[in-house]
Scaffold this motif. Structure first.
Motif, PDB file in Angstrom:
ATOM      1  N   SER A   1      47.616  48.866  33.515  1.00  0.00           N
ATOM      2  CA  SER A   1      46.518  49.310  34.376  1.00  0.00           C
ATOM      3  C   SER A   1      45.996  48.151  35.236  1.00  0.00           C
ATOM      4  CB  SER A   1      45.383  49.895  33.536  1.00  0.00           C
ATOM      5  OG  SER A   1      44.850  48.927  32.654  1.00  0.00           O
ATOM      6  N   VAL A   2      45.908  46.958  34.651  1.00  0.00           N
ATOM      7  CA  VAL A   2      45.463  45.793  35.411  1.00  0.00           C
ATOM      8  C   VAL A   2      46.505  45.418  36.462  1.00  0.00           C
ATOM      9  CG1 VAL A   2      44.926  43.330  35.284  1.00  0.00           C
ATOM     10  CG2 VAL A   2      43.983  44.898  33.579  1.00  0.00           C
ATOM     11  N   SER A   3      47.767  45.417  36.057  1.00  0.00           N
ATOM     12  CA  SER A   3      48.844  45.100  36.997  1.00  0.00           C
ATOM     13  C   SER A   3      48.869  46.094  38.161  1.00  0.00           C
ATOM     14  CB  SER A   3      50.191  45.112  36.259  1.00  0.00           C
ATOM     15  OG  SER A   3      51.246  44.845  37.145  1.00  0.00           O
ATOM     16  N   ASP A   4      48.658  47.378  37.850  1.00  0.00           N
ATOM     17  CA  ASP A   4      48.630  48.404  38.898  1.00  0.00           C
ATOM     18  C   ASP A   4      47.464  48.175  39.854  1.00  0.00           C
ATOM     19  OD1 ASP A   4      50.874  49.560  37.836  1.00  0.00           O
ATOM     20  OD2 ASP A   4      49.818  51.221  36.858  1.00  0.00           O
ATOM     21  N   TRP A   5      46.309  47.796  39.287  1.00  0.00           N
ATOM     22  CA  TRP A   5      45.135  47.520  40.120  1.00  0.00           C
ATOM     23  C   TRP A   5      45.441  46.371  41.079  1.00  0.00           C
ATOM     24  CZ3 TRP A   5      41.970  43.487  41.376  1.00  0.00           C
ATOM     25  CH2 TRP A   5      40.751  43.788  41.978  1.00  0.00           C
ATOM     26  N   CYS A   6      46.051  45.322  40.556  1.00  0.00           N
ATOM     27  CA  CYS A   6      46.392  44.167  41.388  1.00  0.00           C
ATOM     28  C   CYS A   6      47.391  44.541  42.483  1.00  0.00           C
ATOM     29  CB  CYS A   6      46.968  43.044  40.527  1.00  0.00           C
ATOM     30  SG  CYS A   6      45.764  42.272  39.422  1.00  0.00           S
ATOM     31  N   CYS A   7      48.388  45.334  42.129  1.00  0.00           N
ATOM     32  CA  CYS A   7      49.381  45.748  43.125  1.00  0.00           C
ATOM     33  C   CYS A   7      48.739  46.587  44.225  1.00  0.00           C
ATOM     34  CB  CYS A   7      50.514  46.513  42.445  1.00  0.00           C
ATOM     35  SG  CYS A   7      51.635  45.468  41.490  1.00  0.00           S
ATOM     36  N   HIS A   8      47.862  47.509  43.822  1.00  0.00           N
ATOM     37  CA  HIS A   8      47.162  48.339  44.811  1.00  0.00           C
ATOM     38  C   HIS A   8      46.320  47.466  45.741  1.00  0.00           C
ATOM     39  CE1 HIS A   8      44.883  51.696  46.514  1.00  0.00           C
ATOM     40  NE2 HIS A   8      43.787  50.993  46.270  1.00  0.00           N
ATOM     41  N   THR A   9      45.622  46.466  45.165  1.00  0.00           N
ATOM     42  CA  THR A   9      44.772  45.583  45.960  1.00  0.00           C
ATOM     43  C   THR A   9      45.605  44.713  46.889  1.00  0.00           C
ATOM     44  OG1 THR A   9      43.145  45.545  44.160  1.00  0.00           O
ATOM     45  CG2 THR A   9      42.959  43.835  45.826  1.00  0.00           C
ATOM     46  N   MET A  10      46.744  44.193  46.397  1.00  0.00           N
ATOM     47  CA  MET A  10      47.616  43.384  47.246  1.00  0.00           C
ATOM     48  C   MET A  10      48.230  44.218  48.363  1.00  0.00           C
ATOM     49  SD  MET A  10      49.504  40.606  44.765  1.00  0.00           S
ATOM     50  CE  MET A  10      50.092  41.769  43.549  1.00  0.00           C
ATOM     51  N   LYS A  11      48.539  45.454  48.065  1.00  0.00           N
ATOM     52  CA  LYS A  11      49.081  46.334  49.097  1.00  0.00           C
ATOM     53  C   LYS A  11      48.064  46.570  50.204  1.00  0.00           C
ATOM     54  CE  LYS A  11      51.307  50.853  49.705  1.00  0.00           C
ATOM     55  NZ  LYS A  11      51.760  52.095  49.021  1.00  0.00           N
ATOM     56  N   GLU A  12      46.792  46.642  49.818  1.00  0.00           N
ATOM     57  CA  GLU A  12      45.730  46.907  50.789  1.00  0.00           C
ATOM     58  C   GLU A  12      45.349  45.670  51.581  1.00  0.00           C
ATOM     59  OE1 GLU A  12      41.416  49.231  50.926  1.00  0.00           O
ATOM     60  OE2 GLU A  12      42.370  48.805  49.005  1.00  0.00           O
ATOM     61  N   TYR A  13      45.269  44.507  50.899  1.00  0.00           N
ATOM     62  CA  TYR A  13      44.742  43.303  51.534  1.00  0.00           C
ATOM     63  C   TYR A  13      45.749  42.153  51.652  1.00  0.00           C
ATOM     64  CZ  TYR A  13      40.256  45.586  50.619  1.00  0.00           C
ATOM     65  OH  TYR A  13      39.211  46.476  50.574  1.00  0.00           O
ATOM     66  N   GLY A  14      46.916  42.273  51.008  1.00  0.00           N
ATOM     67  CA  GLY A  14      47.910  41.213  51.085  1.00  0.00           C
ATOM     68  C   GLY A  14      47.769  40.129  50.055  1.00  0.00           C
ATOM     69  N   ALA A  15      46.700  40.169  49.256  1.00  0.00           N
ATOM     70  CA  ALA A  15      46.485  39.132  48.250  1.00  0.00           C
ATOM     71  C   ALA A  15      45.380  39.572  47.299  1.00  0.00           C
ATOM     72  CB  ALA A  15      46.115  37.801  48.904  1.00  0.00           C
ATOM     73  N   VAL A  16      45.270  38.863  46.196  1.00  0.00           N
ATOM     74  CA  VAL A  16      44.189  39.071  45.239  1.00  0.00           C
ATOM     75  C   VAL A  16      43.788  37.704  44.700  1.00  0.00           C
ATOM     76  CG1 VAL A  16      45.741  39.402  43.254  1.00  0.00           C
ATOM     77  CG2 VAL A  16      43.459  40.421  43.216  1.00  0.00           C
ATOM     78  N   MET A  17      42.499  37.517  44.432  1.00  0.00           N
ATOM     79  CA  MET A  17      42.017  36.276  43.833  1.00  0.00           C
ATOM     80  C   MET A  17      42.027  36.425  42.320  1.00  0.00           C
ATOM     81  SD  MET A  17      41.243  34.229  46.407  1.00  0.00           S
ATOM     82  CE  MET A  17      40.257  32.987  45.563  1.00  0.00           C
ATOM     83  N   VAL A  18      42.237  35.313  41.612  1.00  0.00           N
ATOM     84  CA  VAL A  18      42.155  35.332  40.161  1.00  0.00           C
ATOM     85  C   VAL A  18      41.458  34.069  39.695  1.00  0.00           C
ATOM     86  CG1 VAL A  18      44.418  34.241  39.804  1.00  0.00           C
ATOM     87  CG2 VAL A  18      43.441  35.678  38.007  1.00  0.00           C
ATOM     88  N   GLU A  19      40.695  34.197  38.627  1.00  0.00           N
ATOM     89  CA  GLU A  19      40.038  33.041  38.017  1.00  0.00           C
ATOM     90  C   GLU A  19      39.916  33.285  36.523  1.00  0.00           C
ATOM     91  OE1 GLU A  19      35.304  33.941  38.528  1.00  0.00           O
ATOM     92  OE2 GLU A  19      36.388  33.357  40.338  1.00  0.00           O
ATOM     93  N   PRO A  20      39.699  32.238  35.735  1.00  0.00           N
ATOM     94  CA  PRO A  20      39.509  32.435  34.295  1.00  0.00           C
ATOM     95  C   PRO A  20      38.207  33.188  34.018  1.00  0.00           C
ATOM     96  CG  PRO A  20      39.914  30.115  34.828  1.00  0.00           C
ATOM     97  CD  PRO A  20      39.635  30.816  36.118  1.00  0.00           C
ATOM     98  N   ILE A  21      38.108  33.762  32.835  1.00  0.00           N
ATOM     99  CA  ILE A  21      36.832  34.320  32.376  1.00  0.00           C
ATOM    100  C   ILE A  21      36.064  33.194  31.698  1.00  0.00           C
ATOM    101  CG2 ILE A  21      35.706  35.948  30.815  1.00  0.00           C
ATOM    102  CD1 ILE A  21      37.992  37.876  31.288  1.00  0.00           C
TER     103      ILE A  21
END
Length: 397
Positions: free
Chosen positions: A191-211
């Motif tokens: 589900s997280v991977s799918d969210w990231c793929c959807h976001t990258m498809k929309e914007y071309g990238a996604v930010m990530v940081e530690p919790i």
């Protein structure tokens, strides 16, 4: 004349980037219920765009208690204010089209090209620039890391987060108020991977940081004059829920915030962080953006080294924000030495809101002295028979 507009869908509309964007029904309800909120931060002599029903009577009552030298402007009156300088919560193509259609002169509004440049500046990518600034020449008592993951969204890049072992937070490039976030506290799930793929498809990238092991939220507020200078406005202490969404602000003075922060880091180090940030903001935004901006920060507990550190670039909000509103209320409308809480609440029904409003009026009677709130409950917008949202302060001396 300046004309203030509360459009809380500003970030979502900017992410969508379409002139015909329509916010979800709940956000449209919020915009109507809180339309009068700008009276608390508008410059004297300005207008605030809001429906006249309920708002006119409320504003008149407030002006009998407190110095609120602003006037109400309704949508049908917009042609009479064609030359006004529009001051929205945040710019995007949709609010530009609304103002143009309403009667504001085109030359008084940013062009679509201007807004495209602003959209780029408002992207979370610029938190990466601030991270690099702090990481290049490290200061004591500073933490914070972020990374940009680029892709077309067809597949999540293998190994992109393998070194972030304690969980991570993914962020869309445009969003706000806890939206556009995806928490991953264990292994990378589908589900997280799918969210990231959807976001990258929309914007071309996604930010990530530690919790991070967050202890406190706060922010620093600034104003960019668009001519190369960024000014420090003040501090903002705020609270969030478990999803990172904004809940409210603590009403307090800048001096009290500097006293508070010293339980975690020395004041000298805190001021150095502020100055380093100011320098970075001037380089990024000083000549390209005019208006308020807030930088969200965190106090984080450390496993090694210093017990606590400041994460100085969690978010950059390139628009008006609740921290500035709370700061203005603290400075302009609270009696000296008083403190309190500023909040935006939503309710499942008008009946529930009305019941809580009546309870607060009874439990926290308002005391105003010499045009300042000394104690009690004050709704910052009218609570009507349709309201589902309210903005208010509770003050104690």
């Amino acid at each position: 004349m300046k004309l203030y507009v509360f459009n809380p869908d500003a970030d979502m509309a900017l992410g969508n980037n379409e002139e015909n964007y329509m916010a979800p029904a709940s956000i449209r309800r919020m915009a109507e219920d809180l339309a009068l909120l700008p009276v608390w931060y508008a410059q004297p002599g300005s207008g605030v765009l809001a429906p006249s029903a309920y708002n006119a009577d409320y504003l008149k009552r407030m002006q009998q208690l407190l110095p609120l030298p602003v006037q109400l402007v309704t949508e049908p009156e917009l042609p009479d204010y064609a030359e006004a300088q529009v001051m929205p919560w945040g710019w995007n193509p949709a609010i530009r089209k609304r103002m143009l259609k309403g009667g504001i002169a085109a030359y008084k509004l940013p062009t679509l090209e201007n807004l495209q440049e602003y959209r780029g500046l408002a992207s979370r990518i610029h938190t990466l620039a601030l991270f690099m600034l702090f990481n290049y020449d490290k200061l004591d008592f500073v933490c914070g890391y972020c990374r940009l993951i680029e892709g077309d969204g067809k597949v999540f890049p293998a190994g992109a987060v393998d070194d972030l072992r304690d969980g991570y937070l993914f962020k869309a490039l445009w969003s706000g108020s806890g939206k556009g976030l995806c928490w991953c506290r264990g292994k990378l799930s589908k589900s997280v991977s799918d969210w990231c793929c959807h976001t990258m498809k929309e914007y071309g990238a996604v930010m990530v940081e530690p919790i991070y092991n967050k202890v406190e939220d706060f922010a620093m507020e600034f104003y960019s004059d668009g001519r190369g200078k960024v000014l420090f406005v003040g501090y903002s202490r705020f609270t969030t829920n478990e999803h990172g969404a904004y809940c409210g602000n603590i009403l307090t003075s800048d001096g009290k915030v500097e006293e508070w922060i010293q339980q975690y880091v020395p004041l000298e180090s805190f001021i150095r962080i502020r100055e380093r940030l100011l320098n970075g903001l001037e380089k990024i935004y000083g000549n390209s953006y005019t208006g308020y901006l807030g930088v969200d920060m965190m106090v984080c507990r450390q496993e090694s080294g210093y017990p606590y550190a400041i994460h100085p670039h969690v978010e950059v909000n390139l628009r008006m924000n609740m921290g500035v509103v709370a700061h203005r209320i603290s400075n302009d409308y609270l009696s000296a030495g008083c403190s309190g809480y500023f909040s935006i609440d939503s309710y499942p029904s008008n009946e529930a809101l009305q019941a809580q409003h009546a309870q607060d009026v009874h439990d926290y009677p308002l005391v105003v002295q010499d045009g300042k709130v000394k104690s009690g409950y004050l709704p910052l917008v009218p609570v009507t028979s349709k309201s589902r949202y309210r903005a208010y302060i509770k003050v104690s001396d």
